[in-house]
Design a protein around this motif. Structure first.
Motif, short mmCIF file in Angstrom:
data_model
loop_
_atom_site.label_atom_id
_atom_site.label_comp_id
_atom_site.label_asym_id
_atom_site.label_seq_id
_atom_site.Cartn_x
_atom_site.Cartn_y
_atom_site.Cartn_z
N LEU A 168 -65.63 -88.11 16.85
CA LEU A 168 -64.30 -87.51 16.90
C LEU A 168 -64.43 -86.05 16.46
O LEU A 168 -64.98 -85.76 15.40
CB LEU A 168 -63.34 -88.25 15.97
N GLU A 169 -63.91 -85.12 17.27
CA GLU A 169 -63.96 -83.70 16.92
C GLU A 169 -62.60 -83.06 17.11
O GLU A 169 -61.78 -83.51 17.93
CB GLU A 169 -65.00 -82.95 17.75
N THR A 170 -62.34 -82.01 16.33
CA THR A 170 -61.07 -81.29 16.42
C THR A 170 -61.15 -80.20 17.47
O THR A 170 -62.10 -79.40 17.47
CB THR A 170 -60.71 -80.68 15.05
N HIS A 213 -64.13 -76.82 15.14
CA HIS A 213 -65.58 -76.70 15.02
C HIS A 213 -66.15 -77.66 13.97
O HIS A 213 -67.14 -77.37 13.32
CB HIS A 213 -66.00 -75.25 14.70
N THR A 214 -65.47 -78.79 13.82
CA THR A 214 -66.01 -79.87 12.99
C THR A 214 -65.79 -81.18 13.72
O THR A 214 -64.94 -81.31 14.61
CB THR A 214 -65.34 -79.96 11.60
N GLY A 215 -66.57 -82.18 13.33
CA GLY A 215 -66.42 -83.51 13.90
C GLY A 215 -67.10 -84.52 13.00
O GLY A 215 -67.79 -84.16 12.04
N TRP A 243 -70.36 -86.22 8.64
CA TRP A 243 -69.46 -85.11 9.00
C TRP A 243 -70.30 -83.91 9.38
O TRP A 243 -71.28 -83.60 8.72
CB TRP A 243 -68.57 -84.80 7.80
N PHE A 244 -69.91 -83.23 10.46
CA PHE A 244 -70.66 -82.07 10.95
C PHE A 244 -69.73 -80.87 11.12
O PHE A 244 -68.53 -81.03 11.40
CB PHE A 244 -71.28 -82.36 12.32
N LYS A 245 -70.32 -79.71 11.00
CA LYS A 245 -69.65 -78.48 11.40
C LYS A 245 -70.64 -77.67 12.23
O LYS A 245 -71.84 -77.92 12.21
CB LYS A 245 -69.18 -77.67 10.20
N TRP A 246 -70.13 -76.70 12.97
CA TRP A 246 -71.01 -75.83 13.76
C TRP A 246 -70.36 -74.46 13.89
O TRP A 246 -69.16 -74.30 13.71
CB TRP A 246 -71.30 -76.43 15.14
N LYS A 278 -79.07 -80.01 17.56
CA LYS A 278 -79.45 -78.60 17.58
C LYS A 278 -78.50 -77.73 16.77
O LYS A 278 -78.94 -76.87 16.00
CB LYS A 278 -79.49 -78.11 19.03
N TYR A 279 -77.20 -77.93 16.95
CA TYR A 279 -76.22 -77.02 16.36
C TYR A 279 -75.47 -77.59 15.16
O TYR A 279 -74.88 -76.83 14.38
CB TYR A 279 -75.19 -76.60 17.41
N GLY A 280 -75.43 -78.90 15.02
CA GLY A 280 -74.63 -79.50 13.97
C GLY A 280 -75.19 -79.26 12.58
O GLY A 280 -76.37 -79.43 12.35
N GLN A 281 -74.32 -78.86 11.66
CA GLN A 281 -74.68 -78.67 10.26
C GLN A 281 -74.07 -79.80 9.45
O GLN A 281 -72.87 -79.99 9.47
CB GLN A 281 -74.18 -77.32 9.74
#
Length: 293
Positions: A62-64, A83-85, A129-132, A174-177
């Protein structure tokens, strides 16, 4: 069967997500035969509140898209701004709702015999939880591109959706923090000058961990941390693999160079040491590798 909203507007033009319609595609039928498959994918311009005591039966991302929401999972309350999910494992209790006046989301659910092994092999071993970064448009727009492709094509086999899902997971890697950490992309950006230097200097037997750390002006310990994050190995192990890869190119080439010469060209002073390292890594000697290839 696939539940599919209208693919075109009244004038027969392709629909774009900017029209703010809710979308939901549900894939069933042959898809479960795939090693990893999309169960559902969608876009919700007005995300409703959800409470799942038993969790969801599949992996759930699920992402915003805009606005902000909150999600409660594993005893934590997390915010989901743009930019989070969040990637939820199957059957994990969770609930989520909008945190302000609006919250629009995109989502994808997936499963398959290789779904769990693939997710864990990418380092996602639990719900996370991820942000990018905003510039990571490849990741930000991927589900949108998948939705547009689904609306304009007839993917009854689910193969296109499955390949899009696989691409999504790689982009997330690759991009998820994770939490406050850095993404693989950011680690690679930090390492790129050293990797380019190694491509030109791997043949120098004097190159080792201290010389590699010096190139980035960091400690050997910090350098190993970067390599473990990016490649899952130490910096020196990466160098050994690079040298062996170059050696295999030379061994299998048209020019039959002596093994001693190849050893020297890839950074080994002692041919017997090179043969020992090669045998340990490949399960055969360099000469056996040459005959095979």
């Amino acid at each position: 069967m696939r539940i599919n909203p209208s693919k075109q507007d009244q004038r027969g033009r392709p629909v774009r997500l900017s029209d703010s319609r809710q979308r939901h595609f549900l894939f069933t039928g042959a898809q479960p035969a795939l090693p990893i498959y999309v169960e559902s994918i969608g876009y919700n311009p007005e995300q409703e509140s959800i409470d799942r005591e038993e969790g969801y039966p599949c992996f759930h991302w699920l992402e915003t898209v805009s606005g902000e929401g909150t999600i409660e999972v594993a005893g934590q309350r997390l915010t989901l701004p743009p930019h989070t999910g969040i990637l939820l494992y199957p059957h994990i209790k969770h609930s989520y709702r909008k945190a302000g006046d609006e919250w629009s989301t995109s989502y994808i659910t997936f499963d398959g015999s290789q779904a769990a092994p693939m997710v864990t092999s990418l380092g996602f071993r639990h719900s996370e939880w991820f942000k990018w970064e905003q510039e990571a448009s490849e990741l930000s727009g991927h589900l949108t591109r998948m939705l547009i492709a689904i609306e304009t094509a007839d993917d009854r086999s689910g193969l296109d959706a499955s390949s899009g899902l696989y691409r999504f997971l790689l982009l997330l890697k690759k991009y998820g923090q994770v939490s406050s950490g850095s993404s693989l992309f950011q680690h690679m950006e930090r390492l790129n000058p050293l990797l380019a230097w190694l491509d030109s200097n791997y043949s120098d037997p004097a190159v080792g961990l201290p010389e590699m750390a010096e190139q980035l002006n960091v400690s050997a310990r910090y350098l190993n941390m970067l390599f473990r994050k990016a490649f899952g190995m130490t910096a020196y192990t990466y160098l050994i693999q690079l040298r062996l890869s170059k050696a295999k190119e030379l061994i299998s080439g048209l020019e039959r160079k002596p093994i001693m010469q190849i050893a020297q060209e890839v950074g080994y002073r002692d041919a017997s040491h090179f043969i020992s390292v090669f045998r340990k890594a490949e399960g055969m000697t360099p000469e056996q590798f040459r005959k095979l290839h």
